[in-house]
Design an enzyme around this catalytic site. Structure first.
Site, short mmCIF file in Angstrom:
data_model
loop_
_atom_site.label_atom_id
_atom_site.label_comp_id
_atom_site.label_asym_id
_atom_site.label_seq_id
_atom_site.Cartn_x
_atom_site.Cartn_y
_atom_site.Cartn_z
CB THR A 115 -4.06 -7.95 8.48
OG1 THR A 115 -4.89 -7.50 7.59
CG2 THR A 115 -3.87 -9.68 8.42
CG HIS A 126 -2.11 -1.18 1.18
ND1 HIS A 126 -2.63 -1.80 1.96
CD2 HIS A 126 -2.51 -1.98 -0.05
CE1 HIS A 126 -3.35 -2.51 1.87
NE2 HIS A 126 -3.29 -2.89 0.72
C1 BV8 Z 1 -7.89 -2.32 -5.70
C2 BV8 Z 1 -3.60 3.33 2.41
C3 BV8 Z 1 -8.63 -2.62 -7.92
C4 BV8 Z 1 -2.26 3.68 3.22
C5 BV8 Z 1 -5.22 1.45 2.33
C6 BV8 Z 1 -15.68 -1.84 -4.34
C7 BV8 Z 1 -14.98 -0.55 -5.10
C8 BV8 Z 1 -13.87 -0.12 -5.18
C9 BV8 Z 1 -12.94 -1.11 -4.56
C10 BV8 Z 1 -13.30 -2.33 -3.92
C11 BV8 Z 1 -14.58 -2.67 -3.94
N1 BV8 Z 1 -14.58 -3.91 -3.44
C12 BV8 Z 1 -13.69 -4.07 -2.88
C13 BV8 Z 1 -12.74 -3.26 -3.37
C14 BV8 Z 1 -11.37 -3.44 -3.20
C15 BV8 Z 1 -10.95 -2.47 -2.32
C16 BV8 Z 1 -11.31 -3.22 -0.88
O1 BV8 Z 1 -10.44 -4.05 -0.46
N2 BV8 Z 1 -12.24 -2.46 0.15
C17 BV8 Z 1 -12.73 -3.22 1.07
C18 BV8 Z 1 -12.62 -1.91 1.97
C19 BV8 Z 1 -13.96 -3.85 1.11
N3 BV8 Z 1 -9.47 -2.23 -2.43
C20 BV8 Z 1 -8.82 -1.47 -3.12
O2 BV8 Z 1 -9.64 -0.44 -3.44
C21 BV8 Z 1 -7.49 -1.66 -3.27
N4 BV8 Z 1 -7.34 -1.36 -4.69
O3 BV8 Z 1 -8.53 -3.14 -5.28
O4 BV8 Z 1 -7.78 -1.91 -7.07
C22 BV8 Z 1 -9.69 -1.91 -8.03
C23 BV8 Z 1 -9.85 -0.82 -8.35
C24 BV8 Z 1 -11.07 -0.14 -8.74
C25 BV8 Z 1 -12.39 -0.82 -8.32
C26 BV8 Z 1 -12.11 -2.34 -7.68
C27 BV8 Z 1 -10.76 -2.77 -7.67
C28 BV8 Z 1 -6.49 -0.66 -2.73
C29 BV8 Z 1 -6.39 -1.22 -1.21
C30 BV8 Z 1 -5.44 -0.38 -0.63
C31 BV8 Z 1 -6.44 0.73 0.25
N5 BV8 Z 1 -5.24 1.62 1.14
N6 BV8 Z 1 -4.17 2.25 3.12
C32 BV8 Z 1 -2.82 3.92 4.49
O5 BV8 Z 1 -3.56 4.87 4.76
O6 BV8 Z 1 -2.15 3.12 5.53
S1 BV8 Z 1 -5.68 0.11 3.25
C33 BV8 Z 1 -5.57 0.11 5.01
O7 BV8 Z 1 -6.41 -0.85 5.26
C34 BV8 Z 1 -4.14 0.26 5.22
O8 BV8 Z 1 -3.29 0.01 4.29
C35 BV8 Z 1 -4.08 -1.02 6.33
O9 BV8 Z 1 -2.94 -1.84 6.07
C36 BV8 Z 1 -5.19 -1.79 5.60
C37 BV8 Z 1 -5.80 -3.13 6.09
O10 BV8 Z 1 -5.93 -2.63 7.39
P1 BV8 Z 1 -5.28 -3.77 8.65
O11 BV8 Z 1 -4.00 -3.51 8.42
O12 BV8 Z 1 -6.07 -4.85 8.63
O13 BV8 Z 1 -5.67 -2.98 10.19
P2 BV8 Z 1 -7.14 -3.04 10.91
O14 BV8 Z 1 -6.76 -1.96 11.94
O15 BV8 Z 1 -8.23 -3.16 9.81
O16 BV8 Z 1 -6.85 -4.50 11.47
C38 BV8 Z 1 -5.61 -4.54 12.62
C39 BV8 Z 1 -5.80 -5.83 13.26
O17 BV8 Z 1 -4.59 -6.18 14.03
C40 BV8 Z 1 -7.05 -6.13 13.88
O18 BV8 Z 1 -7.57 -7.51 13.49
C41 BV8 Z 1 -6.56 -6.23 15.31
O19 BV8 Z 1 -7.36 -7.26 16.06
C42 BV8 Z 1 -5.27 -6.82 15.19
N7 BV8 Z 1 -4.25 -6.18 16.25
C43 BV8 Z 1 -4.04 -5.17 16.90
N8 BV8 Z 1 -3.06 -5.10 17.78
C44 BV8 Z 1 -2.58 -6.27 17.61
C45 BV8 Z 1 -3.09 -7.08 16.61
N9 BV8 Z 1 -2.91 -8.20 16.40
C46 BV8 Z 1 -1.61 -8.58 16.67
N10 BV8 Z 1 -0.82 -8.04 17.83
C47 BV8 Z 1 -1.45 -6.66 18.10
N11 BV8 Z 1 -0.59 -6.02 19.01
#
Ligand code: BV8
Ligand code: ZN
Length: 241
Positions: free
Chosen positions: A188, A113
């Site tokens: 994640t 990302h």
């Molecule tokens: C793409 C930017 C092709 C940088 C981020 C409909 C329309 C358009 C797109 C989509 C659609 N449906 C699906 C998609 C695809 C879309 C997507 O996935 N949407 C989701 C929400 C449904 N993806 C995209 O758009 C990607 N591009 O697919 O291109 C395309 C193009 C157009 C149309 C279709 C397809 C681009 C994705 C990149 C997005 N950019 N970030 C930044 O700001 O950081 S994503 C963002 O979420 C961050 O990068 C982050 O890394 C990522 C994932 O989050 P996590 O890392 O999992 O973090 P989270 O807080 O959620 O979870 C933390 C976890 O850790 C928890 O489970 C917690 O319990 C745990 N935890 C906490 N502490 C600890 C721990 N575990 C262990 N130890 C600890 N101490």
């Protein structure tokens, strides 16, 4: 419970914001998350940037300040150790943009990302290392010194394509490993694609999959062979000591 790494095993690790949590970096979703209450898919998108660039610059500026103040934790260091043991048979895919894996010494890293500490010009597309552009209150939007184009953080937003070479490199690594693939996802929530779909590819080739999370999300954990509940900074060093 430990990873079984054998002669032919290839290890692919996917990390998310949870791996940086013990360094003091806020995660995105869940309690007190960076994006709590925000419709982040709307805001962290090209459209969101077009509509409210200052909001996005303040959001990323705050994260740059935070990322500069923190250090890698034991989870990051464990992954450097695994890479040193396996070399080419190890690949780290991170969704994190905080640069902590690279600062810990990981070399074989795919920054899916993008990079929080890089800035890109929306006009001439030049990219440069930049940990100091914040967009302070009242300041104007940051502009390129070369062409006056609007600058943006060099990260991948929702609706933006990921670098296809990265995706090719990951699938080549996984295909070459086949059933000798060991896949570990740590910290994640498995909500963002295409990263969240990697475990399904592992399952197709009958690799072994592990999820490490303090609070493994039901819908994601069910797709793994093994789920280890715990903090990545504590679990990873013990998972393959
Ligand atoms: C793409 C930017 C092709 C940088 C981020 C409909 C329309 C358009 C797109 C989509 C659609 N449906 C699906 C998609 C695809 C879309 C997507 O996935 N949407 C989701 C929400 C449904 N993806 C995209 O758009 C990607 N591009 O697919 O291109 C395309 C193009 C157009 C149309 C279709 C397809 C681009 C994705 C990149 C997005 N950019 N970030 C930044 O700001 O950081 S994503 C963002 O979420 C961050 O990068 C982050 O890394 C990522 C994932 O989050 P996590 O890392 O999992 O973090 P989270 O807080 O959620 O979870 C933390 C976890 O850790 C928890 O489970 C917690 O319990 C745990 N935890 C906490 N502490 C600890 C721990 N575990 C262990 N130890 C600890 N101490
Ligand atoms: Zn420019």
């Amino acid at each position: 419970m430990e990873l079984r790494i054998e002669e032919k095993s290839c290890l692919c690790v996917l990390t998310g914001a949870g791996v940086s949590a013990e360094s003091g970096v806020q995660t995105f979703r869940g309690q007190g998350g960076l994006w709590e209450g925000m419709l982040i898919e709307q805001i962290a998108s090209p459209k969101g940037f077009e509509q409210t660039p200052s909001l996005l610059w303040r959001f990323y500026g705050k994260r740059r300040r935070m990322a500069k103040r923190v250090e890698p934790n034991a989870g990051h260091h464990a992954l450097v150790e695994w890479e040193q043991r396996l070399g080419e048979r190890f690949l780290l895919v991170t969704q994190n943009v905080d640069g902590l894996h690279q600062r810990a010494g990981s070399k074989r890293v795919i920054p899916l990302h993008g990079h929080l500490m890089e800035t890109r010009c929306t006009k001439c597309q030049r990219v440069f290392f930049d940990e100091n552009t914040y967009m302070e209150e009242g300041e104007g939007l940051p502009r390129c010194q070369e062409c006056r184009g609007l600058l943006r953080p060099n990260v991948v937003w929702f609706g933006e394509m990921l670098d296809k070479h990265y995706l090719e490199e990951i699938s080549e690594f996984m295909k070459a490993a086949g059933e000798h693939l060991v896949f570990v996802a740590a910290g994640t929530s498995g909500q963002v694609y295409p990263a969240a779909g990697l475990v399904d590819e592992v399952n197709c080739m009958r690799g072994k999959s592990w999820l490490v999370d303090v609070d493994p999300p039901e819908f994601y954990a069910g797709r793994f062979n093994h789920v280890v509940r715990g903090k990545s900074g504590e679990v990873l060093p013990k998972l393959w000591p």
